[in-house]
Write an enzyme that holds these catalytic residues in place. Structure first.
Site, PDB file in Angstrom:
ATOM      1  CE  LYS A 238      15.465  -6.469  -8.290  1.00 45.45           C
ATOM      2  NZ  LYS A 238      14.469  -7.487  -8.118  1.00 45.45           N
TER       3      LYS A 238
ATOM      4  N   GLY B  69      17.098  -6.282  -4.973  1.00 42.26           N
ATOM      5  CA  GLY B  69      17.003  -4.653  -5.230  1.00 42.26           C
ATOM      6  C   GLY B  69      18.503  -3.991  -5.293  1.00 42.26           C
TER       7      GLY B  69
ATOM      8  CD  GLU C 198       0.405  -0.490  -9.866  1.00 45.21           C
ATOM      9  OE1 GLU C 198      -0.067  -0.225  -8.765  1.00 45.21           O
ATOM     10  OE2 GLU C 198       0.622  -1.647 -10.152  1.00 45.21           O
TER      11      GLU C 198
ATOM     12  CB  CYS D  18      -1.359  -2.431  -5.516  1.00 42.68           C
ATOM     13  SG  CYS D  18      -1.364  -2.648  -7.424  1.00 42.68           S
TER      14      CYS D  18
ATOM     15  CD  GLU E 289      -0.170  -2.079  -0.611  1.00 42.51           C
ATOM     16  OE1 GLU E 289      -0.494  -2.192  -1.675  1.00 42.51           O
ATOM     17  OE2 GLU E 289       0.957  -1.424  -0.544  1.00 42.51           O
TER      18      GLU E 289
END
Length: 466
Positions: free
Chosen positions: A150, A182, A224, A259, A361
């Site tokens: 995807k 999603g 990840e 990230c 983050e």
């Protein structure tokens, strides 16, 4: 219809830039088929990988810049070049799918073999979509799997181009790509009964959803995820090379949409002010603007949602009485930079490692600088996070740097460099930054193969000779 893409071909028409269209066949063949077809790619030659890689042109870099906002010179072109290297690296690893022989005595032969999972379901994000997509396609195919991926809904065009190229050289049904949100595509893919392995790159929150979907069928998952990576600067590193390294580690030229961004800067008290002064001056020299302009260093934030999120964090920093703005601030409201999602590199000083900007983050160019005097305390603060993806240590004392690297709870620690991500090194996180490894031979073996043991009793009566 995303729930019907397994079992038989389903044509999917994707409308892309300037009304061009690509037709993709979404099909996952049975195990005997994909093992047989993948074996053709594992005949001892890396040529298929080289052919695919050689078909990637600089138009790919333009596509990446247009859809992500990443500057073409500093980010998009290097990403396109890295994609080539990834294909070439994994194209040469097929002969490394080796097992082991276990010594159980003269009367027993026991050995292991690496076998593919079957159909791999993969989901990728928008910040480096082509590189991250190829990091799943190349090792999955090399190890004998097929893949249904995807694409990120905010940046599908570059990886669609890769899929189109793959169709020219790889059997139908081996590489499959779907696009959508999603909920429309990601969750049906992760919940589909025919998926035998899930590989996800994205946020920690969505990663937890992928884990829950995998747990329903007890299938392996590689994740990840996010990061809040620390940079620890020792007093002997108060020099320009370390300042340049901090800019690279923070991924400022990718708008810090990474990230692995070193977004927590732990500076020794002796050099705190002078180091930040040099850092602010260098950041001020970086040019922000049109991603397709070769003179631009920093491009644009991906979309309005992310832009507003970054603005919100900056507002929070400005409103915090314990925080001090070193440089940057809110995006401009007038002038050329007000006409796009352009964020200014921003640094806040704060004594605390526990406020929102130091814990969450941000995925934007907002750096938090924190003083330290005691090395043990600095490492303790670096580890005081539920993330553990990357970290950076800056010192001329390599023994001290190595000791710090060993003490930091992160899957990838760099000493005296801020970039350095190349095919072949192990990449992955500790704690809530993920499960599994990528970018390497060991990552391919652990993430895309399963080990089978075969044991043979050699102490059996011989058959009569005929």
């Amino acid at each position: 219809k995303t729930k019907a893409f397994m079992g038989k071909p389903v044509p999917v028409v994707i409308t892309v830039y300037k009304d061009k269209k690509f037709d993709f066949i979404i099909k996952s063949p049975p195990a005997s088929h994909f093992i047989r077809e993948a074996a053709k790619l594992k005949s001892g030659s890396s040529e298929p990988g080289r052919v695919v890689a050689g078909s990637i042109t600089m138009k790919q870099a333009e596509t990446i810049a247009k859809e992500t906002g990443n500057a073409i010179r500093t980010q998009a072109r290097p990403e396109a070049n890295l994609v080539v290297e990834i294909f070439r690296y994994f194209g040469g690893l097929a002969s490394e799918l080796k097992g082991e022989t276990i010594p159980l005595g003269d009367k027993v032969l026991s050995y292991t073999r690496r076998e593919p999972y079957g159909v791999v379901g993969a989901i990728i994000p928008w910040n480096a979509p082509v590189m991250l997509g190829v990091l799943k396609i190349a090792p999955a195919l090399c190890s004998g799997n097929t893949i249904v991926m995807k694409a990120a809904e905010d940046a599908p065009l570059g990886i669609l181009r890769i899929a189109e190229i793959c169709q020219k050289f790889i059997p139908n049904g081996v590489v499959n790509l779907i696009t959508g949100t999603g909920m429309e595509c990601g969750m049906p893919l992760s919940e589909h009964a025919d998926i035998r392995k899930l590989s996800f790159t994205g946020s920690t929150a969505v990663g937890k959803m992928i884990m829950r979907a995998a747990s329903e069928r007890i299938i392996p998952v590689s994740l990840e995820l996010g990061g809040k990576s620390p940079s620890i600067v020792y007093p002997d590193a108060n020099e320009d090379w370390a300042v340049d390294g901090i800019i690279a580690a923070m991924r400022f030229t990718r708008q810090s949409q990474s990230c692995t961004a070193g977004s927590r800067l732990f500076l020794h008290n002796k050099i705190f002010d002078s180091f930040l002064e040099k850092l602010a001056l260098k950041l001020d020299q970086l040019k922000i603007g049109d991603p397709l302009d070769e003179d631009v260093d920093i491009g644009a934030i991906i979309n309005q949602k992310q832009f507003s999120k970054v603005e919100n964090y900056i507002h929070d920093g400005l409103d915090n009485p314990d925080a001090n703005l070193i440089c940057g601030g809110l995006p401009p409201k007038k002038g050329p930079l007000s006409e796009g999602y352009f964020a200014i590199p921003t640094i806040f000083e704060n004594k605390s490692n526990h406020w929102r900007l130091a814990k969450e983050e941000i995925f934007g160019p907002v750096l938090v600088a924190i003083r330290w005097d005691d090395e043990v305390e600095a490492i303790k603060m670096a580890n005081d996070s539920h993330y553990g993806l990357a970290a950076y240590v800056w010192t001329k004392d390599l023994a001290r740097g190595l000791n710090a690297a060993h003490a930091i709870e992160a899957g990838w620690v760099q000493i005296n460099q801020g970039l350095g991500q190349v095919p072949g090194h192990s990449y992955g996180g500790y704690k809530q930054s993920g499960i599994g490894r990528e970018f390497s031979l060991e990552g391919m073996l652990d993430s895309f193969t399963q080990r089978k043991n075969v044991t043979v009793n050699l102490d059996t009566p011989p058959s009569p000779l005929i």
